[in-house]
Write an enzyme that holds these catalytic residues in place. Structure first.
Site, short mmCIF file in Angstrom:
data_model
loop_
_atom_site.label_atom_id
_atom_site.label_comp_id
_atom_site.label_asym_id
_atom_site.label_seq_id
_atom_site.Cartn_x
_atom_site.Cartn_y
_atom_site.Cartn_z
N GLY A 111 4.47 1.31 -1.54
CA GLY A 111 4.79 1.62 -3.12
C GLY A 111 3.65 2.18 -3.53
N ASP A 112 3.59 2.54 -4.68
CA ASP A 112 2.31 3.32 -5.46
C ASP A 112 2.30 2.22 -6.66
OD1 ASP A 112 0.76 4.64 -7.30
OD2 ASP A 112 1.92 6.44 -6.77
N PHE A 113 1.02 1.58 -6.55
CA PHE A 113 1.00 0.77 -7.72
C PHE A 113 0.43 1.40 -9.16
CE2 PHE A 113 -3.47 0.01 -5.56
CZ PHE A 113 -4.16 0.72 -6.19
N ASP B 125 0.78 -1.28 0.05
CA ASP B 125 -0.07 0.19 -0.02
C ASP B 125 0.84 1.32 -0.05
OD1 ASP B 125 -2.27 1.99 0.42
OD2 ASP B 125 -3.26 -0.10 1.05
N HIS C 182 -12.34 -1.36 -8.95
CA HIS C 182 -13.30 -0.47 -8.93
C HIS C 182 -12.98 0.99 -8.79
CE1 HIS C 182 -15.42 -0.01 -4.49
NE2 HIS C 182 -13.93 0.11 -4.57
C1 LIG Z 1 -10.94 0.86 -1.30
S1 LIG Z 1 -9.25 0.57 -0.29
C2 LIG Z 1 -9.57 -1.20 -0.31
C3 LIG Z 1 -8.71 -1.79 0.99
C4 LIG Z 1 -8.70 -3.28 1.06
N1 LIG Z 1 -8.21 -4.00 -0.14
C5 LIG Z 1 -9.97 -3.91 1.32
O1 LIG Z 1 -10.83 -4.52 0.35
O2 LIG Z 1 -10.44 -3.73 2.40
C6 LIG Z 1 -8.31 0.87 -1.28
C7 LIG Z 1 -6.75 0.66 -0.91
O3 LIG Z 1 -5.82 0.85 -2.03
C8 LIG Z 1 -4.72 1.85 -1.44
N2 LIG Z 1 -4.35 2.50 -2.78
C9 LIG Z 1 -4.70 3.78 -3.39
N3 LIG Z 1 -3.87 4.20 -4.35
C10 LIG Z 1 -2.90 3.21 -4.29
C11 LIG Z 1 -1.61 3.26 -4.99
N4 LIG Z 1 -1.71 4.21 -5.93
N5 LIG Z 1 -0.87 2.46 -4.75
C12 LIG Z 1 -1.05 1.53 -3.63
N6 LIG Z 1 -2.17 1.46 -3.02
C13 LIG Z 1 -3.17 2.36 -3.22
C14 LIG Z 1 -5.43 2.51 -0.46
O4 LIG Z 1 -4.43 3.08 0.30
C15 LIG Z 1 -6.34 1.78 0.03
O5 LIG Z 1 -5.80 1.04 1.33
#
Ligand SMILES: C[S@@+](CC[C@H](N)C(=O)[O-])C[C@H]1O[C@@H](n2cnc3c(N)ncnc32)[C@H](O)[C@@H]1O
Length: 343
Positions: free
Chosen positions: A232-234, A206, A252
């Site tokens: 990281g940043d995906f 995350d 989504h």
């Molecule tokens: C809607 S939440 C889902 C959390 C978890 N997977 C769940 O279903 O309970 C989206 C997650 O993606 C992470 N996220 C958003 N953009 C991101 C990025 N560019 N790189 C890594 N993680 C990211 C957010 O920090 C968050 O924890």
């Protein structure tokens, strides 16, 4: 004389329309009860209305109607003048219990309830109504405030708890050794799966601000030696390598190009014969039954610049395009399904 009704036709009434149209009355009553800490107050046992009025700081004018409305809505019980939790609210809405799912409702109360007031504008403009409504990145705006960051991550743990339990139960974990949850938030899913399958190691990927909250959650469950945080940043970085990658409530959030990019990265990161699990409130293929999935997609309209929910059939198509084989969709719990693909 002809009549507009016949004996066999069901009666047409306005009841369903009015119930739905005023549904926000019920929703906000529950959200305020969570905000006021009512269900935690009742964890120690039933209480008189006078005691609850005092403990929650309610006005004398509101207390009885508020408490009795919650009785009528099935969220409280009232016996011999004392108010108590129902079995469900006692289990799921007492913040002191590990089964607490109120984090999501706290977030709905603090953020979404207000933002959904802008739905008509969102329908017309196609642009978000939340913290990012003036442009910028939703997660950046949300995570700039530590209280909102924590509230959001806790909410994700709450909403995903039953899904994580279903995936822990249904997937063939015995065939794999490592698991990484992509966009893991507090790490609720890897914690649930690692507790159920002691041979697994891995962790969660995350954005860097999430790390302290992940580390605390994992340590609280005694799993710090098996689960670690991958920062990281995906959108810009490759994903870490594992036997199984999970993406829950991730696809989504993004438009179609973003979804395709994430699936391609997952395919590249998986070990040979590794599996990707995607879960979301997948919409039924006919797009007429899973109202929760369709409303979640409208929630993505409110929350993100391009995100949308999707059908299982669409997800399978995107997985196959990304190179996955043996793809399948399986219902999990409630409105949720998972799609699985093998590298
Ligand atoms: C809607 S939440 C889902 C959390 C978890 N997977 C769940 O279903 O309970 C989206 C997650 O993606 C992470 N996220 C958003 N953009 C991101 C990025 N560019 N790189 C890594 N993680 C990211 C957010 O920090 C968050 O924890």
């Amino acid at each position: 004389m002809s009549s507009v009704t016949s004996e066999s036709a069901p009666a047409v009434t306005p009841d369903g329309i009015m119930q739905l149209g005023l549904g926000f009355w019920s929703a906000k009553t529950l959200l305020s009860a969570v905000e006021l800490g009512l269900f935690g107050e009742l964890a120690g046992g039933p209480a008189t209305p006078e005691a609850l009025q005092e403990r929650l700081g309610l006005h004398a004018r509101s207390a009885r109607d508020f408490l009795d409305a919650l009785v009528a809505l099935g969220m409280l019980e009232r016996r011999e003048g004392l108010y108590g939790n129902t079995p469900a609210t006692g289990l799921y809405l007492d913040p002191a219990k590990p089964t607490y799912i109120g984090g999501l409702l706290e977030m709905a109360n603090a953020r979404l309830y207000g933002f959904w007031g802008g739905l008509t504008d969102a329908l017309r403009t196609g642009s978000p109504r939340n913290e990012a409504r003036h442009g910028g990145d939703f997660f950046g705006a949300l995570y700039a405030d530590p209280a909102r960051l924590e509230g959001f991550l806790k909410a994700m743990t709450g909403i995903s708890a039953p899904i994580a339990a279903a995936i822990a139960d249904r997937f063939s974990w015995a065939d794999y050794r490592t698991l990484i949850d992509v966009g893991t938030a507090q790490g609720g899913l890897p914690v649930t799966i690692a507790r159920a399958h002691p041979h697994l190691t891995g962790g969660g990927f995350d954005l860097p601000p999430v790390e302290p909250l992940f580390t605390r959650h994992v340590a609280a469950h005694g799993l710090a030696d098996r689960l670690r945080f991958f920062a990281g940043d995906f959108l810009h970085d490759p994903l870490p390598t594992a036997d199984v990658l999970v993406m829950g409530h991730i696809l989504h959030d993004w438009d179609l190009a973003g979804k395709r990019q994430l699936l391609a990265k997952a395919h590249a990161a998986l070990l040979p014969n590794g599996a990707l699990i995607v879960y979301d409130m997948m919409i039924d293929d006919e797009r007429r039954q899973n109202a929760a999935g369709l409303l979640m997609s409208l929630n993505m309209l409110i929350e993100t610049p391009g995100g949308f929910d999707y059908t299982g059939a669409h997800c399978l198509g995107w997985l196959q395009e990304a190179g996955f084989r043996d793809t399948r969709v399986e219902h999990l719990s409630g409105a949720y399904s998972m799609a699985v693909g093998v590298r």
